[in-house]
Motif scaffolding. Structure first.
Motif, PDB file in Angstrom:
ATOM      1  N   PHE A  38       0.827  -1.203   0.000  1.00  0.00           N
ATOM      2  CA  PHE A  38       0.000   0.000   0.000  1.00  0.00           C
ATOM      3  C   PHE A  38       0.866   1.260   0.000  1.00  0.00           C
ATOM      4  O   PHE A  38       0.685   2.156  -0.820  1.00  0.00           O
ATOM      5  N   VAL A  39       1.834   1.332   0.904  1.00  0.00           N
ATOM      6  CA  VAL A  39       2.702   2.509   1.003  1.00  0.00           C
ATOM      7  C   VAL A  39       3.536   2.662  -0.271  1.00  0.00           C
ATOM      8  O   VAL A  39       3.704   3.775  -0.786  1.00  0.00           O
ATOM      9  N   ASN A  41       2.773   1.635  -3.312  1.00  0.00           N
ATOM     10  CA  ASN A  41       1.907   2.089  -4.402  1.00  0.00           C
ATOM     11  C   ASN A  41       1.559   3.568  -4.276  1.00  0.00           C
ATOM     12  O   ASN A  41       1.620   4.314  -5.259  1.00  0.00           O
ATOM     13  N   VAL A  42       1.196   4.009  -3.091  1.00  0.00           N
ATOM     14  CA  VAL A  42       0.829   5.417  -2.897  1.00  0.00           C
ATOM     15  C   VAL A  42       2.060   6.312  -3.072  1.00  0.00           C
ATOM     16  O   VAL A  42       1.986   7.367  -3.720  1.00  0.00           O
ATOM     17  N   THR A  43       3.187   5.898  -2.535  1.00  0.00           N
ATOM     18  CA  THR A  43       4.425   6.671  -2.691  1.00  0.00           C
ATOM     19  C   THR A  43       4.813   6.768  -4.163  1.00  0.00           C
ATOM     20  O   THR A  43       5.171   7.849  -4.652  1.00  0.00           O
ATOM     21  N   CYS A  45       2.847   6.628  -6.692  1.00  0.00           N
ATOM     22  CA  CYS A  45       1.891   7.532  -7.347  1.00  0.00           C
ATOM     23  C   CYS A  45       2.232   8.988  -7.061  1.00  0.00           C
ATOM     24  O   CYS A  45       2.154   9.843  -7.958  1.00  0.00           O
ATOM     25  N   LEU A  46       2.614   9.301  -5.825  1.00  0.00           N
ATOM     26  CA  LEU A  46       3.000  10.673  -5.490  1.00  0.00           C
ATOM     27  C   LEU A  46       4.234  11.088  -6.283  1.00  0.00           C
ATOM     28  O   LEU A  46       4.275  12.168  -6.879  1.00  0.00           O
ATOM     29  N   SER A  81       1.965   3.080 -10.089  1.00  0.00           N
ATOM     30  CA  SER A  81       2.139   4.512 -10.328  1.00  0.00           C
ATOM     31  C   SER A  81       1.831   4.857 -11.781  1.00  0.00           C
ATOM     32  O   SER A  81       1.220   5.888 -12.063  1.00  0.00           O
ATOM     33  N   GLY A  84      -1.891   4.876 -12.130  1.00  0.00           N
ATOM     34  CA  GLY A  84      -2.447   6.110 -11.587  1.00  0.00           C
ATOM     35  C   GLY A  84      -2.254   7.284 -12.533  1.00  0.00           C
ATOM     36  O   GLY A  84      -3.181   8.072 -12.770  1.00  0.00           O
TER      37      GLY A  84
END
Length: 128
Positions: A38-39, A41-43, A45-46, A81, A84
């Motif tokens: 999760f972290v 994937n979100v990182t 994407c950012l 990423s 996204g």
């Protein structure tokens, strides 16, 4: 050949970063929630959002740098990423139906494909 090396080196670095961050998060996470993935994937994407913004607003990267960063490094770190970014680009292009179809089909068919792959192996006779 240079492009292949750029992608390969970036992919190596991104994969190692994913492994190290995922291992560290695994030690500090509740096993019921896949915090590492999760972290990551979100990182990812950012980071791809920031880099895409820099590339768009300031023409900050050469084509080779984009290949290294987007395809190699972030592709090795997480392909989520890219997913996204592609979704946001579809939305910004004014194609919300295509973006919705892309997200929905990617998630549903991706999970279904994993299930099918597992079931296919379960249906086959054991090797030994």
């Amino acid at each position: 050949m240079t492009n292949i090396l750029l992608v390969g080196i970036g992919g190596f670095l991104g994969s190692v970063a994913r492994y190290k961050l995922g291992s560290w998060l695994l030690l500090s996470a509740d096993a019921r929630f896949p915090l590492g993935t999760f972290v990551i994937n979100v990182t990812g994407c950012l980071v791809i959002g920031v880099l895409a913004g820099l590339a768009e607003r300031h023409a900050a990267f050469t084509p080779e740098a984009k290949l290294f960063l987007f395809t190699g490094l972030l592709g090795g770190f997480t392909t989520f990423s890219a997913f996204g970014l592609e979704t946001v680009l579809l939305l910004r292009r004014g194609e919300p139906l295509v973006a919705t179809a892309y997200v929905g089909l990617s998630v549903l068919l991706g999970v279904a494909a994993v299930w099918l792959g597992i079931k296919t192996i379960e249906w086959l006779p054991r090797w030994a």
